[in-house]
Write an enzyme that holds these catalytic residues in place. Structure first.
Site, PDB file in Angstrom:
ATOM      1  N   HIS A 151       0.847  -1.198   0.000  1.00 44.58           N
ATOM      2  CA  HIS A 151       0.000   0.000   0.000  1.00 44.58           C
ATOM      3  C   HIS A 151       0.885   1.253   0.000  1.00 44.58           C
ATOM      4  O   HIS A 151       0.841   2.049   0.953  1.00 44.58           O
ATOM      5  CB  HIS A 151      -0.904   0.071   1.248  1.00 44.58           C
ATOM      6  CG  HIS A 151      -1.997  -0.944   1.271  1.00 44.58           C
ATOM      7  ND1 HIS A 151      -2.619  -1.309   2.445  1.00 44.58           N
ATOM      8  CD2 HIS A 151      -2.588  -1.657   0.290  1.00 44.58           C
ATOM      9  CE1 HIS A 151      -3.548  -2.219   2.191  1.00 44.58           C
ATOM     10  NE2 HIS A 151      -3.549  -2.445   0.876  1.00 44.58           N
TER      11      HIS A 151
ATOM     12  N   GLN B 173       3.002   1.536   5.712  1.00 43.19           N
ATOM     13  CA  GLN B 173       2.792   1.007   7.059  1.00 43.19           C
ATOM     14  C   GLN B 173       2.135  -0.362   7.003  1.00 43.19           C
ATOM     15  O   GLN B 173       1.771  -0.913   8.023  1.00 43.19           O
ATOM     16  CB  GLN B 173       1.880   1.957   7.882  1.00 43.19           C
ATOM     17  CG  GLN B 173       2.454   3.329   8.167  1.00 43.19           C
ATOM     18  CD  GLN B 173       2.376   4.266   6.977  1.00 43.19           C
ATOM     19  OE1 GLN B 173       1.528   4.121   6.101  1.00 43.19           O
ATOM     20  NE2 GLN B 173       3.276   5.232   6.915  1.00 43.19           N
ATOM     21  N   HIS B 174       1.960  -0.904   5.789  1.00 43.37           N
ATOM     22  CA  HIS B 174       1.132  -2.100   5.644  1.00 43.37           C
ATOM     23  C   HIS B 174       1.792  -3.231   4.870  1.00 43.37           C
ATOM     24  O   HIS B 174       1.236  -3.706   3.871  1.00 43.37           O
ATOM     25  CB  HIS B 174      -0.189  -1.736   4.933  1.00 43.37           C
ATOM     26  CG  HIS B 174      -0.964  -0.649   5.599  1.00 43.37           C
ATOM     27  ND1 HIS B 174      -1.921   0.097   4.946  1.00 43.37           N
ATOM     28  CD2 HIS B 174      -0.951  -0.173   6.858  1.00 43.37           C
ATOM     29  CE1 HIS B 174      -2.444   0.984   5.766  1.00 43.37           C
ATOM     30  NE2 HIS B 174      -1.863   0.848   6.940  1.00 43.37           N
ATOM     31  N   PRO B 175       2.950  -3.723   5.288  1.00 41.81           N
ATOM     32  CA  PRO B 175       3.507  -4.871   4.560  1.00 41.81           C
ATOM     33  C   PRO B 175       2.654  -6.118   4.759  1.00 41.81           C
ATOM     34  O   PRO B 175       2.249  -6.427   5.872  1.00 41.81           O
ATOM     35  CB  PRO B 175       4.901  -5.049   5.181  1.00 41.81           C
ATOM     36  CG  PRO B 175       4.823  -4.429   6.519  1.00 41.81           C
ATOM     37  CD  PRO B 175       3.806  -3.330   6.417  1.00 41.81           C
TER      38      PRO B 175
END
Ligand SMILES: Cc1cc2nc3c(=O)[nH]c(=O)nc-3n(C[C@H](O)[C@H](O)[C@H](O)COP(=O)(O)OP(=O)(O)OC[C@H]3O[C@@H](n4cnc5c(N)ncnc54)[C@H](O)[C@@H]3O)c2cc1C
Lengths: 504, 127
Positions: free
Chosen positions: A286, A441-443
């Site tokens: 993201h 912030q969204h792996p």
């Protein structure tokens, strides 16, 4: 006592449990609570430290980053091809990244679940099947809509601009209780209003006897006769807090919840992934971009909820917009100039508004082991995703100008302030990937769930195809990018898996 | 490294009245040391490399040698400004970003910029 500090333990350590969980973040804490409440002896191993809320609520943003963020917030994915270097942030502390969130909560969108069913061979993932799990999670972490009075002036202005242009923005839901709008969610809520897992799920686990060991770096899953039987690693009691003496935990079940950057490392170190070749692949992020705007009025965007409104009007373009705000140093860092010019600009920070946009990416990242502790991560922005970036910048800039902004600051390195006239002449479509300021912030997705061991790493209940007794419950099992913030999806998937394990 | 970082910081945060008080820069250097210690080897390497490039390259933009720290403050401002506006802006922006994240948390600086959002409680970080 439920919390034990591995850094304060001398000599080797051997423990035994029914379940050992690696990582105390969103996935790990939910699993710990469910299994401890089901009567299992649970041990949670966490590499980071335990910073109690009473302490982290008082830290400044940079102090909190130093105490609770992995590498003090400076973890990156290296851009491949025409892609930016991406600052991928994550937690390294009790609570994991959950302790750092803006609290934003979305259920997995229906169209994403449809992809999972139709393209990833996961027919069980219907909205009806997941609804009770979502409800339970939402209740446990107190998901509520952000009331209008908590919106910051920055968000109000952006919303006004959007309304003028005919776009609809909606209130966000967050896991908060008693939020006073201190705008500090990412850096330690001073009021314990954000119900991150360290304040919601994990206390439930410890109340039922779960032990949490901090400063414990797990290095590998052990197995016997083809079944996982524990983990080994090192206590961070060495020089300067580095790896010191070894520890072993024997358990009937191993649960990996180290996050999408570190679970694949553990899986690789444990010899997993040979059949599918998928361990560490399919990383989605993201990619996120912020657009700032300067007004003549005092905006003081730090007064109010950090995040309160969003729009999925552009989901068909792969774009979601969410309100946000930044700490003073980050605001100042984007102000052009050196010396008096920079300082004069920084003194205008009270006049700044900030809004964020993120791309629902196709995925193109790979997590590999490196000689050091942290993985080597590369990420190639798909052509379609790259095309979404100038669109996102123009949309957000237009909205800010409609709201009355005098100039905008786009996430392009070294560009400086942009007026409406200049915006029209800018060739944003040809900005090089390396010149984009991008964060994530969204792996997700690096040990993905699927229906066949040739194409996925875990089965629909998170068990590793290649290693019975080893289950994965964190963001790395999420089968595709979501297009929305993932914590609710991760907690819900973990709850579903944990219930299954509790019954087994 | 400290000398070169200090030279950069003095220039970056100068006002018309000159560089910020020395005590504030001392505080910044201590905090930066702590930050870098916790930042991990990869970030430390990138930061060190960026600072090194800026230290050696920025004076060239005003036809001076050898290092940024050897220039007086107005010259440093000029050199860094030119480099920031050039094709070689990336290392300047990297060092600047890092310094800003910490500097703007100083209570006096927060007052100066009118930022009252993120409470500053000078606390000792444990280990
Ligand atoms: C700044 C920030 C803001 C965010 N905001 C939002 C938001 O508003 N809404 C939302 O939905 N999501 C948000 N997210 C994302 C969300 O927090 C994550 O997606 C989620 O927490 C990931 O859960 P996880 O269980 O996969 O991993 P994590 O929560 O990251 O937990 C992994 C834990 O494992 C530990 N660990 C790793 N390796 C080892 C090892 N070898 N041994 C022992 N322990 C190990 C880590 O230290 C960490 O504590 C945000 C994330 C960040 C960083």
């Amino acid at each position: 006592m439920s919390f034990h500090d591995g850094a304060a333990h001398f000599g080797p350590l051997t423990l035994e449990a029914d379940v050992v969980i690696v990582g105390s973040g969103a996935g790990g804490s939910v699993t710990a609570a469910v299994l401890a409440e089901a009567g299992k002896r649970v041990i949670v191993l966490e590499e980071g430290r335990h910073v109690p809320q009473a302490e982290y609520g008082k830290l400044t943003p940079s102090q909190q980053m130093r105490a609770m963020w992995r590498d003090a917030g400076l973890t990156f994915a290296i851009g491949v091809g025409d892609s930016p270097m991406i600052n991928v942030m994550m937690g390294k502390c009790v609570g994991g990244s959950s302790a750092l969130t803006g609290g934003v909560c979305f259920r997995t969108p229906g169209h994403v679940l449809k992809t999972w069913r139709e393209e990833r061979g996961l027919p069980m993932f219907t909205e009806e099947h997941l609804a009770p799990f979502f409800e339970e999670v939402e209740q446990a972490v107190h998901v509520e809509e952000v009331p209008a009075h908590l919106r910051s002036r920055s968000t109000v202005l952006f919303n006004e601009g959007a309304t003028k242009l005919g776009h609809a923005f909606k209130p966000i839901r967050r896991n908060t209780h008693g939020c006073e709008g201190n705008s500090k969610c990412n850096f330690g809520c001073p009021k314990a209003a954000k119900r991150s897992v360290d304040l919601s799920w994990l206390p439930r686990a410890t109340a039922k006897g779960a032990q949490v060991w901090t400063h414990c770096l797990v290095e590998r899953v052990t197995h016997q006769d083809g079944r996982a039987n524990g983990v080994v690693g090192r206590l961070l009691n060495g020089d300067d807090g580095g790896p010191g003496t070894s520890f072993t935990v024997y358990a009937k079940r191993v649960v990996l919840a180290a996050g999408a950057y570190h679970t694949p490392l553990l899986a690789q170190a444990s010899g997993l992934g040979r059949t599918s070749g998928q361990v560490g692949k399919n990383l989605t992020l993201h990619p996120a971009f912020r657009v700032m705007a300067r007004f003549d009025e005092q905006v003081e965007g730090w007064r109010g909820a950090l995040q309160s409104m969003y729009s999925d009007d552009w989901e068909h373009d792969g774009i979601t917009m969410t309100s946000m705000f930044l700490p003073p140093g980050v605001l100042a860092a984007t102000m052009p100039g050196i010396g008096p010019r920079h300082v004069a600009r920084a003194r205008q920070m009270a006049q700044l508004g900030v809004f964020g946009g993120m791309v629902h990416d196709e995925g193109g990242g790979v997590v590999r082991r490196s000689p050091g502790r942290e993985p080597l991560v590369t990420y190639e922005l798909h052509r379609k995703d790259k095309a979404a970036v100038p669109r996102l910048m123009r949309l957000m800039a237009d909205i800010w100008f409609a709201a009355g902004a005098k100039e905008v600051f786009l996430p392009v390195l070294g560009l400086g302030g942009v007026t409406p006239d200049r915006l029209r002449t800018l060739d944003l479509e040809h900005v090089k990937g390396r010149d984009l300021e991008c964060s994530s912030q969204h792996p997700l997705g690096t040990t993905r769930m699927g229906s066949a061991k040739e194409t996925s790493v875990v089965d629909p209940y998170g068990e590793c195809w290649e290693l019975p007794g080893c289950t994965i419950v964190d963001g790395s099992v999420v089968p595709t990018s979501l297009g929305v913030n993932p914590q609710l999806t991760i907690m819900t998937m973990a709850l579903r898996i944990a219930r299954h394990l509790a019954q087994a | 490294m400290n000398r070169h970082l200090r030279a950069f910081a003095e220039a970056l945060f100068s006002t018309e009245a000159g560089p910020p008080p020395a005590a504030r820069i001392d505080w910044l250097m201590v905090e930066m040391d702590d930050y870098l210690l916790r930042a991990g080897p990869a970030a430390r390497f990138i930061f060190g490399l960026s600072l090194w490039v800026v230290t050696l390259l920025s004076p060239v933009f005003i036809r001076r040698l050898p290092t940024l720290a050897s220039l007086d403050v107005p010259e440093r401002i000029d050199a860094l400004t030119r480099m920031e506006e050039s094709f070689a802006s990336a290392p300047v922006l990297a060092v600047k970003a890092f310094l800003c994240v910490v500097y703007y948390e100083h209570p006096d600086v927060q007052r100066e910029v009118g930022h009252v959002g993120h409470a500053t409680f000078p606390m000792e970080l444990k280990s």
